[in-house]
Design an enzyme around this catalytic site. Structure first.
Site, short mmCIF file in Angstrom:
data_model
loop_
_atom_site.label_atom_id
_atom_site.label_comp_id
_atom_site.label_asym_id
_atom_site.label_seq_id
_atom_site.Cartn_x
_atom_site.Cartn_y
_atom_site.Cartn_z
N LYS A 1 -15.55 1.77 0.46
CA LYS A 1 -15.53 1.47 1.90
C LYS A 1 -14.13 1.72 2.43
O LYS A 1 -13.22 0.93 2.24
CB LYS A 1 -15.91 0.01 2.17
CG LYS A 1 -16.21 -0.22 3.65
CD LYS A 1 -15.95 -1.62 4.14
CE LYS A 1 -14.50 -1.90 4.34
NZ LYS A 1 -13.82 -1.03 5.33
N GLU B 1 -4.24 -5.19 -4.61
CA GLU B 1 -2.89 -4.82 -4.24
C GLU B 1 -2.70 -5.25 -2.80
O GLU B 1 -3.28 -4.67 -1.88
CB GLU B 1 -2.62 -3.33 -4.39
CG GLU B 1 -1.12 -3.09 -4.46
CD GLU B 1 -0.65 -1.87 -3.72
OE1 GLU B 1 -1.46 -0.99 -3.41
OE2 GLU B 1 0.55 -1.81 -3.42
N CYS C 1 3.05 -0.87 2.09
CA CYS C 1 3.32 -2.17 1.47
C CYS C 1 4.61 -2.10 0.66
O CYS C 1 5.23 -3.12 0.40
CB CYS C 1 2.15 -2.64 0.63
SG CYS C 1 1.62 -1.42 -0.56
P1 ADP Z 1 -4.55 -4.04 7.59
O1 ADP Z 1 -4.05 -5.33 8.13
O2 ADP Z 1 -3.52 -3.23 6.93
O3 ADP Z 1 -5.44 -3.27 8.52
P2 ADP Z 1 -6.80 -5.14 6.23
O4 ADP Z 1 -6.64 -6.02 5.05
O5 ADP Z 1 -7.28 -5.73 7.50
O6 ADP Z 1 -5.41 -4.41 6.35
O7 ADP Z 1 -7.75 -3.92 5.89
C1 ADP Z 1 -7.81 -3.30 4.63
C2 ADP Z 1 -9.24 -2.99 4.31
O8 ADP Z 1 -9.97 -4.19 4.21
C3 ADP Z 1 -9.97 -2.15 5.34
O9 ADP Z 1 -10.85 -1.27 4.66
C4 ADP Z 1 -10.74 -3.18 6.13
O10 ADP Z 1 -11.91 -2.65 6.72
C5 ADP Z 1 -11.11 -4.14 5.02
N1 ADP Z 1 -11.44 -5.50 5.46
C6 ADP Z 1 -10.86 -6.20 6.47
N2 ADP Z 1 -11.40 -7.43 6.54
C7 ADP Z 1 -12.35 -7.51 5.56
C8 ADP Z 1 -13.25 -8.53 5.09
N3 ADP Z 1 -13.27 -9.74 5.66
N4 ADP Z 1 -14.08 -8.24 4.08
C9 ADP Z 1 -14.04 -7.02 3.48
N5 ADP Z 1 -13.20 -6.04 3.86
C10 ADP Z 1 -12.36 -6.27 4.87
#
Ligand code: ADP
Length: 452
Positions: free
Chosen positions: A183, A259, A293
């Site tokens: 994903k 990570e 990061c």
């Molecule tokens: P950033 O703040 O760098 O955008 P995120 O952690 O929000 O980082 O996003 C990293 C990945 O995690 C993306 O693929 C995002 O769609 C996914 N993501 C964000 N929230 C969730 C969640 N609650 N469950 C699963 N995947 C998530």
């Protein structure tokens, strides 16, 4: 390979990859992908929901036994072919990343090299799956440890390195004989879809690699994460999301690889080669617009060289051409979205009100897209929010220190522990820093340490 953005994007799949077939989302929904340099929509992709996610996992489960039994040499050859195809399609991948993520073309090209290395490295590792042979303590028996594919994996990737974060999860999983559901981040799904097409062309069998794109990451992921057939979760992204995923993983006792965030200190001692320190600092800070990061987040500089270091960094920062990453002279592209600009501006304003001095920059650019000036701040006090937050933007925050003990105390004053950078000519000090800095990686006299 035309170099024409519209033509390139027209050739990128926009649907879900499930069991080897490009499929519309069950509800028929799509979501838009934007170019952060123009704030304009460049594509629409399928918007998966929980039922699509379950279908993708079904496909990964169905393909698992056959893939696990596929000879390592054959798995290796497929990954190696993928590496070769990526070299052939280098320019297209580079342009695609610049279009959906914003980084300058030269950096996108470098990411093709970096991301490709995971395909090559793990094609080589695929045929070196080893175990252990031992003698039990009583001396009465022999112990044999063998390694097996864990089974279907769910891979969630971030937007900042759209290709490399995908290859670095997909390649080792496939090398080990695991099937996957990937994903990608909703902000940059195109590169992963294009990579999936490349992997099919390289010979990855149906169901081994499945891709779901979604605007509802949480809900869509939940259906996979609660499914007992899933065996492993690999995530790269923000710490709060990582924590929430670890909690969900605990309910299934899932294996996890995480990570998460970083808050890298970049230490410059007064015995450092200042030219090299500045060159390394430019890379550690401005590569990927600071959206990494591993980006240097806190510059800790010995008092006697702070003035010089700040001035030289400001001179270099002013020379950086900010603009659309597709223009060849651009060195700093846009940040990923409007929210990112607001966050960086808030952090800079907060540091200012707490006494930091702006040497250069400190403002957004008045144009379409999400641009922020390369910025250098000095005399940043410890209580400024940007010392405890991942800046994820082109902002150099300099704090002076007096001696080694103070440098170490400041550097370690964070819950993060991903990476640190140290500039010193003293080998003895370099070795001491390796022991004393509480980070998993340390760059000694270098500003870039990522590789396969
Ligand atoms: P950033 O703040 O760098 O955008 P995120 O952690 O929000 O980082 O996003 C990293 C990945 O995690 C993306 O693929 C995002 O769609 C996914 N993501 C964000 N929230 C969730 C969640 N609650 N469950 C699963 N995947 C998530």
């Amino acid at each position: 390979m035309s170099g024409d953005p519209a033509e390139l994007i027209a050739g990128v799949p926009s649907r879900l990859l499930i069991g080897g077939t490009w499929t519309d989302a069950a509800q028929g929904r799509t979501f838009a992908v934007e170019n952060p340099a123009t704030a304009r929509k460049i594509a629409s992709v399928a918007d998966a929901d929980a039922s699509d996610a379950s279908a993708a996992l079904d496909a990964a489960v169905a393909a698992a036994d056959h893939w696990a039994a596929t000879p390592p040499r054959q798995r290796a050859e497929i990954l190696r072919t993928a590496f070769d195809l990526l070299q052939d399609r280098r320019d297209d991948f580079a342009l695609l990343m610049t279009l959906e993520m914003g980084k300058p073309l030269a950096e996108s090209d470098a990411e093709v090299t970096y991301g490709g290395e995971f395909l090559r490295w793990f094609s080589e590792e695929a045929v070196r799956i080893t175990g252990r042979y031992g003698v039990n303590p009583e001396g009465t028996g022999r112990t044999i440890v063998t390694r097996h594919p864990v089974g279907p994996c769910y891979l969630i990737t971030p937007w900042n390195f759209p290709l490399a974060m995908a290859t670095r999860k997909i390649a080792p999983a496939l090398a080990a004989g695991c099937t996957v559901v990937v994903k990608p981040a909703e902000l940059t799904p195109l590169t992963t879809l294009y990579l999936a097409q490349l992997m099919i062309d390289a010979g990855v069998p149906d169901g081994v690699l499945n891709v779901i794109t979604t605007s509802a990451a949480k809900q869509t992921s939940a259906s996979i994460l609660t499914d007992p057939r899933l065996r492993k979760l690999s995530f790269t992204g923000s710490t709060p999301v990582g924590i929430s995923l670890l909690k969900q993983a605990a309910d299934q006792v899932l294996r996890t690889s995480m990570e998460l965030g970083g808050n890298a200190p970049f230490l410059v001692f007064d015995d450092a080669d200042l030219d090299e320190a500045v060159a390394g600092a430019m890379l550690a800070k401005f590569r990927n617009m600071g959206e990494a990061c591993t980006a240097a987040n806190r510059f800790l500089v010995q008092e006697s060289v702070t003035e010089k270091f700040a001035r030289r960094m400001a001179d270099r920062a002013q020379e950086l051409k900010v603009g659309d990453g597709t223009e060849p002279e651009t060195r700093i592209g846009p940040l990923i979205e409007a929210k990112a600009i607001r966050k960086v501006q808030d952090l800079v304003n907060d540091a200012r009100t707490r006494g930091a001095r702006v040497v250069t920059g400190g403002e957004t650019l008045d144009r379409a897209g999400y641009f922020y000036q390369p910025t250098v701040l000095r005399d940043v006090p410890a209580e400024a929010h940007l010392t405890s937050t991942e800046i994820f933007g082109p902002v150099v925050a300099i704090t002076p220190f007096s001696d080694e003990d103070e440098a170490v105390r400041l550097a370690n004053d964070t819950p993060y522990g991903l990476v640190s950078y140290v500039y010193t000519k003293s080998l003895a000090r370099g070795q001491r820093m390796m022991e004393r800095l509480e980070t998993g990686m340390m760059g000694l006299n270098t500003g870039v340490i990522s590789n396969a």
